[in-house]
Design a protein around this motif. Sequence first.
Motif, short mmCIF file in Angstrom:
data_model
loop_
_atom_site.label_atom_id
_atom_site.label_comp_id
_atom_site.label_asym_id
_atom_site.label_seq_id
_atom_site.Cartn_x
_atom_site.Cartn_y
_atom_site.Cartn_z
N LEU A 127 14.71 9.96 -18.43
CA LEU A 127 15.63 8.86 -18.73
C LEU A 127 15.64 7.77 -17.65
CD1 LEU A 127 18.70 10.78 -20.22
CD2 LEU A 127 16.81 9.68 -21.43
N THR A 128 14.76 7.88 -16.67
CA THR A 128 14.73 6.88 -15.59
C THR A 128 14.53 5.47 -16.15
OG1 THR A 128 13.81 8.50 -14.05
CG2 THR A 128 13.59 6.19 -13.46
N THR A 129 13.61 5.31 -17.08
CA THR A 129 13.35 3.99 -17.68
C THR A 129 14.59 3.44 -18.35
OG1 THR A 129 11.02 4.55 -18.04
CG2 THR A 129 11.93 2.75 -19.34
N VAL A 130 15.32 4.29 -19.07
CA VAL A 130 16.54 3.86 -19.76
C VAL A 130 17.59 3.40 -18.76
CG1 VAL A 130 18.40 4.59 -21.30
CG2 VAL A 130 16.07 5.46 -21.65
N PHE A 131 17.77 4.17 -17.69
CA PHE A 131 18.74 3.78 -16.66
C PHE A 131 18.30 2.50 -15.94
CE2 PHE A 131 20.02 8.40 -16.64
CZ PHE A 131 21.29 8.17 -17.13
N THR A 177 19.17 20.63 -16.72
CA THR A 177 19.03 19.38 -17.48
C THR A 177 19.95 18.30 -16.94
OG1 THR A 177 18.47 20.68 -19.46
CG2 THR A 177 19.11 18.38 -19.79
N ILE A 178 21.18 18.70 -16.59
CA ILE A 178 22.13 17.74 -16.02
C ILE A 178 21.61 17.20 -14.69
CG2 ILE A 178 24.44 17.50 -15.00
CD1 ILE A 178 25.42 19.51 -17.12
N TYR A 179 21.06 18.09 -13.86
CA TYR A 179 20.46 17.64 -12.59
C TYR A 179 19.32 16.65 -12.86
CZ TYR A 179 22.94 20.95 -9.56
OH TYR A 179 23.90 21.63 -8.85
N GLY A 180 18.55 16.90 -13.92
CA GLY A 180 17.47 15.99 -14.27
C GLY A 180 17.98 14.61 -14.65
N VAL A 181 19.06 14.57 -15.42
CA VAL A 181 19.65 13.28 -15.82
C VAL A 181 20.21 12.54 -14.59
CG1 VAL A 181 21.50 12.18 -17.15
CG2 VAL A 181 20.18 14.05 -18.15
N VAL A 182 20.91 13.27 -13.72
CA VAL A 182 21.45 12.66 -12.50
C VAL A 182 20.32 12.18 -11.61
CG1 VAL A 182 22.82 13.05 -10.41
CG2 VAL A 182 23.57 14.02 -12.59
N GLY A 183 19.23 12.95 -11.55
CA GLY A 183 18.07 12.53 -10.76
C GLY A 183 17.45 11.26 -11.31
N SER A 184 17.39 11.14 -12.64
CA SER A 184 16.87 9.92 -13.26
C SER A 184 17.75 8.72 -12.93
CB SER A 184 16.79 10.10 -14.78
OG SER A 184 15.91 11.14 -15.13
N LEU A 185 19.07 8.94 -12.98
CA LEU A 185 20.02 7.87 -12.65
C LEU A 185 19.86 7.44 -11.20
CD1 LEU A 185 23.73 7.76 -13.74
CD2 LEU A 185 23.12 7.31 -11.37
N ALA A 186 19.76 8.42 -10.29
CA ALA A 186 19.61 8.10 -8.87
C ALA A 186 18.31 7.37 -8.60
CB ALA A 186 19.68 9.39 -8.04
N LEU A 187 17.22 7.79 -9.27
CA LEU A 187 15.93 7.15 -9.08
C LEU A 187 15.96 5.70 -9.54
CD1 LEU A 187 12.95 7.10 -8.41
CD2 LEU A 187 12.47 8.15 -10.65
N SER A 188 16.64 5.44 -10.65
CA SER A 188 16.70 4.07 -11.14
C SER A 188 17.49 3.17 -10.19
CB SER A 188 17.29 4.07 -12.55
OG SER A 188 18.55 3.61 -12.62
N LEU A 189 18.63 3.66 -9.67
CA LEU A 189 19.39 2.89 -8.69
C LEU A 189 18.60 2.72 -7.39
CD1 LEU A 189 23.01 4.33 -9.09
CD2 LEU A 189 22.25 2.00 -9.59
N TYR A 190 17.89 3.77 -6.99
CA TYR A 190 17.07 3.70 -5.78
C TYR A 190 15.99 2.63 -5.90
CZ TYR A 190 13.83 5.14 -2.11
OH TYR A 190 13.00 5.15 -1.02
N SER A 191 15.37 2.54 -7.07
CA SER A 191 14.32 1.54 -7.29
C SER A 191 14.87 0.12 -7.18
CB SER A 191 13.68 1.75 -8.67
OG SER A 191 13.11 3.02 -8.77
#
Length: 339
Positions: A127-131, A177-191
């Motif tokens: 979900l990184t792209t979506v975030f 799965t929740i950790y994966g979603v949070v990781g995607s969110l963090a990666l998008s903000l980090y980018s």
Amino acid sequence: MYKPLEGKISPMKEYIHIIVVVVSYWIISMVTVFINKSLLSSDYFSLDAPLFVTWSQCVFSAGICFTLSRLSKIFPGVISFPEGNPLDSNTIRNVLPLSILFTLMIATNNLCLKYVGVAFYYVGRSLTTVFNVIFSFILLNQKTSGRCIMCCVAIIAGFWLGVDQESLTDSFSLIGTIYGVVGSLALSLYSIYTKKTLVFVNQEVWLLSYYNNVYSMVMFMPLLILNGEIPTVLEYKYLGELWFWGALVVSGVCGFAIGYVTALQIKVTSPLTHNISGTAKACAQTVIATQIYSESKSFTWWLSNIIILKSSGLYAWFKQQEMQAKFQQIRQDEEDEKV
């Protein structure tokens, strides 16, 4: 699709160089994932301390950067590393917010990998792209085209389909799965925030990586204590074994190397090619993981992966086309003004 190498070089040598870089990226990236999975959840290691493993990777990465920094002063003509001091108060004030996101990102990524299988890892973090689209609009007021939004809708559909299919198996983990979603969110903000922070470090990617790993190394310490991992590590039955520390060193070196080969792949190709390469690598990694761990997946499970991979690849392609069109329009406007 690729950027020519500097200097005069034959096309054949240039293509060989590009192939070597891309293959290196694939190998190092997949080796990093499988090593981390072994350290985090295999019965062989059986070390229930995921934050300690992540912290040790930061220590090794920071140590490598520190060593390169010192060697660049001793052998300036041989080794090059940007000048910087992670203990400078101004540096801490400007980089620390990004390092907090970096810490959250790598912690949740490894926690996700601990609880889910390697085959599902890509879906769990898809979900990184979506975030990116959501936060780019909220924080940067950047709008996204309709076709890119449709790609995001397809990614979400593929994610839910994958979760639904994984939930039918014994290997499904809701917390993973929740950790994966949070990781995607963090990666998008980090980018997003990386672009702002790179200005402070004069666009020096390695210097920013040095700072992030040093600050994360410190921030992980209270987390290790709060999560009760210090006693777990001290009581670990293989703590005194050289092979265990060797595995940690390999994991840390891989963590450092993946950052280098990622930047190198973008340099010798393009951001679009890098995204396509990463997508293809994820597909190969999923297939390899199902073979290594003898996992049997349904047609619908594979369909969810295909939807996510195809949609992510199309999104990258559409964004690249839009960026090129925007750049050409700017150049055309500049030429019209000259006339």
